[in-house]
Design a protein around this motif. Structure first.
Motif, PDB file in Angstrom:
ATOM      1  N   UNK A 107       0.891  -1.178   0.032  1.00 30.78           N
ATOM      2  CA  UNK A 107      -0.025  -0.150   0.018  1.00 30.78           C
ATOM      3  C   UNK A 107       0.731   1.291   0.154  1.00 30.78           C
ATOM      4  N   UNK A 108       2.103   1.149   0.443  1.00 26.86           N
ATOM      5  CA  UNK A 108       2.945   2.232   0.423  1.00 26.86           C
ATOM      6  C   UNK A 108       3.456   2.338  -0.908  1.00 26.86           C
ATOM      7  N   UNK A 109       3.348   1.563  -1.825  1.00 27.03           N
ATOM      8  CA  UNK A 109       3.759   1.808  -3.449  1.00 27.03           C
ATOM      9  C   UNK A 109       2.657   2.097  -4.197  1.00 27.03           C
ATOM     10  N   UNK A 110       1.335   2.233  -3.664  1.00 29.02           N
ATOM     11  CA  UNK A 110       0.377   2.479  -4.430  1.00 29.02           C
ATOM     12  C   UNK A 110       0.542   3.812  -4.859  1.00 29.02           C
ATOM     13  N   UNK A 111       0.208   3.900  -6.396  1.00 26.82           N
ATOM     14  CA  UNK A 111       0.170   5.581  -6.936  1.00 26.82           C
ATOM     15  C   UNK A 111      -1.473   5.869  -6.969  1.00 26.82           C
ATOM     16  N   UNK A 112      -1.846   6.748  -6.052  1.00 26.43           N
ATOM     17  CA  UNK A 112      -3.191   7.133  -6.223  1.00 26.43           C
ATOM     18  C   UNK A 112      -3.617   8.045  -7.105  1.00 26.43           C
ATOM     19  N   UNK A 113      -4.991   8.339  -7.455  1.00 27.26           N
ATOM     20  CA  UNK A 113      -5.179   9.404  -8.500  1.00 27.26           C
ATOM     21  C   UNK A 113      -5.196  10.696  -7.568  1.00 27.26           C
ATOM     22  N   UNK A 114      -5.066  11.695  -8.354  1.00 28.66           N
ATOM     23  CA  UNK A 114      -4.924  12.942  -7.804  1.00 28.66           C
ATOM     24  C   UNK A 114      -6.228  13.369  -6.853  1.00 28.66           C
ATOM     25  N   UNK A 115      -7.466  12.904  -7.231  1.00 26.66           N
ATOM     26  CA  UNK A 115      -8.771  13.229  -6.550  1.00 26.66           C
ATOM     27  C   UNK A 115      -8.488  12.609  -5.046  1.00 26.66           C
ATOM     28  N   UNK A 116      -7.902  11.253  -4.890  1.00 23.97           N
ATOM     29  CA  UNK A 116      -7.706  10.662  -3.783  1.00 23.97           C
ATOM     30  C   UNK A 116      -6.721  11.414  -2.819  1.00 23.97           C
ATOM     31  N   UNK A 117      -5.733  12.092  -3.562  1.00 23.26           N
ATOM     32  CA  UNK A 117      -4.755  12.650  -2.723  1.00 23.26           C
ATOM     33  C   UNK A 117      -5.413  14.009  -2.075  1.00 23.26           C
ATOM     34  N   UNK A 118      -6.527  14.603  -3.111  1.00 24.07           N
ATOM     35  CA  UNK A 118      -7.026  15.568  -2.708  1.00 24.07           C
ATOM     36  C   UNK A 118      -7.825  15.418  -1.470  1.00 24.07           C
ATOM     37  N   UNK A 119      -8.464  14.462  -1.334  1.00 20.92           N
ATOM     38  CA  UNK A 119      -9.388  14.022  -0.266  1.00 20.92           C
ATOM     39  C   UNK A 119      -8.836  13.414   1.098  1.00 20.92           C
ATOM     40  N   UNK A 120      -7.693  13.103   0.919  1.00 22.13           N
ATOM     41  CA  UNK A 120      -6.853  12.607   2.247  1.00 22.13           C
ATOM     42  C   UNK A 120      -6.239  13.752   2.637  1.00 22.13           C
ATOM     43  N   UNK A 121      -6.389  14.996   2.163  1.00 19.82           N
ATOM     44  CA  UNK A 121      -5.681  16.087   2.729  1.00 19.82           C
ATOM     45  C   UNK A 121      -6.921  16.870   3.582  1.00 19.82           C
ATOM     46  N   UNK A 122      -8.077  16.360   3.084  1.00 21.67           N
ATOM     47  CA  UNK A 122      -9.375  17.108   3.807  1.00 21.67           C
ATOM     48  C   UNK A 122      -9.771  16.152   5.012  1.00 21.67           C
ATOM     49  N   UNK A 123     -10.704  16.942   5.891  1.00 23.83           N
ATOM     50  CA  UNK A 123     -11.342  15.921   6.854  1.00 23.83           C
ATOM     51  C   UNK A 123     -12.726  15.885   6.539  1.00 23.83           C
TER      52      UNK A 123
END
Length: 654
Positions: A107-123
């Protein structure tokens, strides 16, 4: 066998082969405790006392240690001096001490979509205004009546008629309130698997189908509606995209299939929502029929197209697929038969199995699964009739349970489109299949919850997840043109280099310079050319002609998908500066018709007498009536047929 490890980092569970060397256990300990000094690791069957240095057991197997399935091992160790690594950084231990290298987790090597990166930075909290009735505090205060809601709040979803949680709202609901970067973090999503474990965790018998036990066979399955969905909304960037796709069905009556090319963005109408935006539909080779179609999977040119669309200004991917299921009414050919409704089916069992197969082939990369992948964001869209006979889009996905059941070869379509059939056990060598008990629940006529066996069949609705759809109020598509001929429509729309050269000549492309040399008042010609080139079907076709290099094609696609393409003439300069463009302009000049001759690519096959007659007609002699002649705005050829497209360049007539 399953062993539990307890250390200062937390509790962990791992599957081990009883015959594995003790070094496998050491690797798992270092994986769960990356800061541990291997020389100081001790194991014990008690919280205190009876510790044994792990390295002193080198050469032994796990089974020789007397460990049984489910045993708890207590781990003690000292941390490496100055160790500050977290689980997100792969750790390499000194080879002089143990030679053990900590491999990064999946799971550390998983390349997430930018939309996932966006929501992970939000509560993801849902803000609420101050309640004038119940809030007794000041404007800067907060209480239970106005504090933000969690993104998975059930009352909010019911009030706003949101049937499913979004993927990230569901993650918030099931994830522990801990730091995801800590060494004790374990991804919360475990992909379902209904296949027999091989080799058996306990061992002691031959692998399936020769042997099976309760430790390696899958557990019974209870089908239930999936509470979340990977994609919340399907947005088609421009109505012309669907209209051009439907044109093939309108002209032939045969059903049609296409891959939806687009990208993902946050969807504000659902807490932490995700929407798939469709920018184009690419049609693979297929054979359409009146009530279905034949399609090849994997499809031709798949890898080429995927590599091409990744070079757009916003990288694109295949976000789903779309197909038609339309049948005109006999009594009124302008309307279509209403097939899909609550009394029949919405997604047939055949389509559900097909969707699960494609979703399994296109998993979503995520850091929330131990495997680094979970389910899929591939959307199934259907163009079918509404109750009043009009045409509309329906969008669905199938659940993770459906994906796992298809992967385990457990289910198959039935004659009844609303019913899925459960397969029988098969111990034949080479096609072995074990099917556990499958159940589903429903409410009977007395309103009571009843559990029923899903064998031999169950309703397809248990596998379906609904996805909303729509069109933007202010369209801003990535591709500005949808006029060029669509691929793989033999006899209906044939893509030829002659049609491209004729259209470019009609636009005056060879005479359009870069923005630095552009005469005043001529910017509109650059914009017309830019709009014509902003077409995925055109770019994808030019890539196959070998007239433009791969590097130039990448530049072209990135340029023609720029959001500011039609705002400034300088935006097209990167295309005009490529060698591929200069080569294409050379062919365009050479293929341009001589004065007095029609710009028909097949002139060389026409006799001189006919060409002379055509020239006289164009000069005014025997000229067709003006009411039947339409001049193509792209290549200036005068069309005297009743069709909607130019017979030379294939583009729509004005």
């Amino acid at each position: 066998m399953l062993l539990r490890l307890r250390s200062k980092e937390g509790n962990f569970r791992f599957q081990f082969d009883p015959a594995a060397d003790i070094s496998v256990l050491l690797n798992k300990i270092i994986e769960s405790s990356p800061n541990a000094d291997p020389n100081t690791i001790t194991i014990s069957d008690q919280p205190r006392g009876n510790e044994v240095p792990l390295l002193s057991l080198s050469g032994r197997t796990i089974q020789h240690l007397g460990l049984n399935n489910g045993d708890l091992i207590f781990i003690q160790y000292k941390e490496l001096a100055g160790a500050t690594e977290s689980t997100s950084t792969p750790t390499t231990l000194p080879s002089s001490s143990t030679g053990v290298t900590r491999e990064p987790k999946a799971w550390e090597l998983a390349q997430e979509d930018p939309v996932d990166t966006f929501w992970r930075s939000k509560d993801g909290k849902i803000p609420r205004n101050r309640d004038t009735t119940f809030c007794k505090h000041g404007p800067k205060g907060m209480c239970d009546y106005c504090m933000p809601l969690e993104p998975y709040d059930a009352a909010y979803h019911k009030e706003n008629s949101i049937k499913h949680l979004s993927f990230h709202a569901y993650l918030k609901k099931i994830s522990p309130k801990t730091d995801n970067s800590s060494a004790s973090f374990l991804p919360p999503l475990d992909p379902p698997s209904y296949t027999v474990k091989s080799p058996c965790p306990v061992g002691g018998h031959s692998p399936f189908p020769a042997g099976i036990c309760t430790s390696c066979q899958p557990s019974a399955i209870t089908l239930q509606s999936q509470p979340f969905r990977m994609v919340d909304h399907l947005e088609i960037a421009n109505m012309d995209i669907v209209d051009r796709f439907l044109n093939a069905w309108r002209r032939t009556g045969m059903q049609r299939f296409g891959w939806m090319i687009g990208h993902y963005e946050p969807y504000p109408d659902v807490p932490m929502g995700v929407k798939a935006i469709v920018e184009a539909i690419y049609e693979p080779p297929q054979a359409g029929e009146l009530d279905g179609l034949t399609l090849g999977i994997p499809w031709e040119d798949e890898q080429r197209l995927r590599q091409l669309i990744a070079n757009a200004s916003t990288p694109l991917s295949v976000v789903g697929y779309i197909f038609t299921d339309l049948e005109p009414m006999e009594e009124d050919r302008t309307k279509n038969v209403y097939k899909r409704h609550p009394d029949s089916f919405f997604l047939s069992s055949l389509e559900a199995v097909f969707a699960a197969t494609l979703q399994n082939a296109s998993p979503t990369s995520t850091k929330s699964s131990p495997t680094g992948k979970y389910s899929s964001r591939l959307v199934t869209a259907i163009l079918t009739a509404t109750e009043d006979g009009a045409i509309d889009v329906s969008a669905y996905q199938v659940s993770a349970q459906a994906e796992a059941m298809v992967a385990a070869d457990m289910i198959e379509p039935s004659v009844d489109p609303g019913i899925v059939r459960v397969k029988e056990n098969d111990r034949t060598s080479g096609s072995a299949r074990y099917v556990p008990d499958v159940f589903f629940s429903y409410k009977n006529e007395y309103g009571l919850e009843v559990k029923k066996s899903a064998k031999p069949a169950f309703p397809v609705e248990y596998l379906i997840v609904n996805v909303t759809h729509g069109f933007p109020q202010n369209p801003s598509p990535m591709f500005r043109s949808s006029a060029y001929r669509i691929e793989n429509r033999p006899g209906l729309e044939d893509q030829t280099i002659e049609s491209v050269l004729a259209a470019l000549a009609g636009l005056g492309a060879p005479d359009i310079p870069s923005s630095q040399l552009l005469p005043p008042g001529q910017a509109h010609k650059t914009f017309e050319l830019a709009k014509f080139l902003s077409d995925l079907h055109l770019i994808a076709f030019l890539q196959t002609t070998q007239l433009v290099s791969e590097e130039d094609i990448k530049v072209w696609l990135k340029t023609v998908t720029s959001p500011t393409l039609l705002d400034d003439p300088r935006e097209l300069d990167p295309v005009l500066a490529t060698e591929g463009w200069q080569s294409l302009m050379t062919f365009t000049r050479e293929s341009a018709p001589a004065p007095g001759r029609p710009s028909n690519a097949m002139d060389e096959d026409i006799s001189e007498d006919i060409l002379r007659q055509i020239a006289e007609e164009q000069a005014g002699n025997n000229h067709p009536s003006s009411s039947s002649v339409r001049v193509c705005p792209h290549c200036t050829f005068e069309n005297d047929h009743s069709g909607t497209d130019c017979e030379v360049c294939g583009l729509p007539l004005a």
